[in-house]
Every structure is written in structure tokens, then in C-alpha cells.
Design a protein around this motif. Structure first.
Motif, PDB file in Angstrom:
ATOM      1  N   HIS A   8      -3.239   6.500   7.111  1.00 54.20           N
ATOM      2  CA  HIS A   8      -4.468   6.767   7.821  1.00 54.20           C
ATOM      3  C   HIS A   8      -5.394   5.613   8.170  1.00 54.20           C
ATOM      4  O   HIS A   8      -6.047   5.567   9.156  1.00 54.20           O
ATOM      5  N   LEU A   9      -5.488   4.744   7.210  1.00 56.22           N
ATOM      6  CA  LEU A   9      -6.394   3.484   7.469  1.00 56.22           C
ATOM      7  C   LEU A   9      -5.653   2.683   8.678  1.00 56.22           C
ATOM      8  O   LEU A   9      -6.402   1.953   9.493  1.00 56.22           O
ATOM      9  N   ILE A  10      -4.232   2.529   8.495  1.00 53.36           N
ATOM     10  CA  ILE A  10      -3.578   1.656   9.616  1.00 53.36           C
ATOM     11  C   ILE A  10      -3.824   2.308  10.943  1.00 53.36           C
ATOM     12  O   ILE A  10      -4.197   1.775  12.021  1.00 53.36           O
ATOM     13  N   LEU A  19      -7.239  -3.024  16.429  1.00 52.96           N
ATOM     14  CA  LEU A  19      -6.404  -4.293  15.669  1.00 52.96           C
ATOM     15  C   LEU A  19      -5.123  -3.762  15.551  1.00 52.96           C
ATOM     16  O   LEU A  19      -4.786  -2.661  15.666  1.00 52.96           O
ATOM     17  N   LEU A  20      -4.053  -4.763  15.577  1.00 55.00           N
ATOM     18  CA  LEU A  20      -2.598  -4.493  15.387  1.00 55.00           C
ATOM     19  C   LEU A  20      -2.227  -4.462  14.023  1.00 55.00           C
ATOM     20  O   LEU A  20      -2.589  -5.731  13.434  1.00 55.00           O
ATOM     21  N   ILE A  46      -4.791  -9.053  14.375  1.00 60.01           N
ATOM     22  CA  ILE A  46      -3.838  -8.610  13.663  1.00 60.01           C
ATOM     23  C   ILE A  46      -4.384  -8.372  12.267  1.00 60.01           C
ATOM     24  O   ILE A  46      -4.855  -9.513  11.487  1.00 60.01           O
ATOM     25  N   PHE A  47      -3.716  -7.455  11.538  1.00 55.47           N
ATOM     26  CA  PHE A  47      -4.045  -7.243  10.098  1.00 55.47           C
ATOM     27  C   PHE A  47      -2.578  -7.031   9.529  1.00 55.47           C
ATOM     28  O   PHE A  47      -1.836  -6.688  10.185  1.00 55.47           O
ATOM     29  N   THR A  48      -2.282  -7.301   8.206  1.00 53.06           N
ATOM     30  CA  THR A  48      -1.334  -7.076   7.515  1.00 53.06           C
ATOM     31  C   THR A  48      -1.271  -6.501   6.058  1.00 53.06           C
ATOM     32  O   THR A  48      -2.477  -5.895   5.833  1.00 53.06           O
ATOM     33  N   PRO A  49      -0.320  -6.168   5.558  1.00 53.04           N
ATOM     34  CA  PRO A  49      -0.068  -5.376   4.327  1.00 53.04           C
ATOM     35  C   PRO A  49      -1.237  -6.189   3.202  1.00 53.04           C
ATOM     36  O   PRO A  49      -1.812  -5.300   2.427  1.00 53.04           O
ATOM     37  N   THR A  68     -14.834  -3.973  13.643  1.00 51.90           N
ATOM     38  CA  THR A  68     -13.949  -5.272  12.763  1.00 51.90           C
ATOM     39  C   THR A  68     -14.900  -5.963  11.848  1.00 51.90           C
ATOM     40  O   THR A  68     -14.121  -6.453  10.895  1.00 51.90           O
ATOM     41  N   ASP A  69     -15.941  -6.494  12.152  1.00 54.69           N
ATOM     42  CA  ASP A  69     -16.681  -7.229  11.116  1.00 54.69           C
ATOM     43  C   ASP A  69     -16.649  -6.726  10.085  1.00 54.69           C
ATOM     44  O   ASP A  69     -16.403  -7.329   8.776  1.00 54.69           O
ATOM     45  N   GLU A  70     -16.904  -5.168  10.018  1.00 52.73           N
ATOM     46  CA  GLU A  70     -17.189  -4.475   8.426  1.00 52.73           C
ATOM     47  C   GLU A  70     -15.665  -4.737   7.938  1.00 52.73           C
ATOM     48  O   GLU A  70     -15.600  -4.764   6.756  1.00 52.73           O
TER      49      GLU A  70
END
Length: 83
Positions: A8-10, A19-20, A46-49, A68-70
Motif C-alpha cells: 500500500h505504501l509503495i 516516486l519509483l 527512486i526509493f528502495t526497500p 516527497t519532502d515529508e
């Protein structure tokens, strides 16, 4: 524990914040730019695990991020908690 599932967050981060998600970043991938401490949050795409783990540490019962800042501020807080 965060009340939202990782999926859900992703989905929220990808659809609402643009974000990707990169599950397995490789050495030739630009997501390593995110590890640059001087890179401003508005340029991180881009964000990761690992980012999700840090976010969850800093946001156990907080609503989904609205910007995205938050998100990146909570990731940074989660990193500090692990030091």
C-alpha cells in the motif's frame, strides 16, 4: 507498526508522489544518487526497500506522506534512529 502494508505504501509513493520503487538497485542504476547526502529531496525520484524500512521506523502510526519532502524527512529520521 505502521498500519499500512508495504504494498500500500509503495503504491501510494509511486502513484501519488511520483516516486519509483527499485526493489533491487544495481551498480549502474541512478538510484545510487539518492545516497548522496548533498542531493536535495526534491531531486530524489527512486526509493528502495531500505528507504521503506527507515520510513517505517520513523512512522509507526503516522498517516501516509503527503509530499516527497515529508517522505524523505521520515526516511532520514529512521536512519538516525538506527545509528
Amino acid at each position: 507498526m505502521n498500519k499500512y502494508t508495504p504494498e500500500h505504501l509503495i503504491r501510494h509513493l509511486e502513484q501519488k508522489l511520483g516516486l519509483l520503487y527499485e526493489e533491487e538497485p544495481g551498480p549502474n542504476n541512478l538510484c545510487f544518487a539518492n545516497e548522496n547526502a548533498d542531493l536535495r529531496n526534491e531531486f530524489k525520484r527512486i526509493f528502495t526497500p531500505e528507504d521503506l524500512r527507515y520510513y517505517s521506523l520513523a512512522s509507526p502510526s503516522v498517516p501516509l506522506p503527503l509530499s516527497t519532502d515529508e517522505f524523505w524527512e521520515r526516511v532520514a529520521t529512521g536512519k538516525r534512529l538506527t545509528l
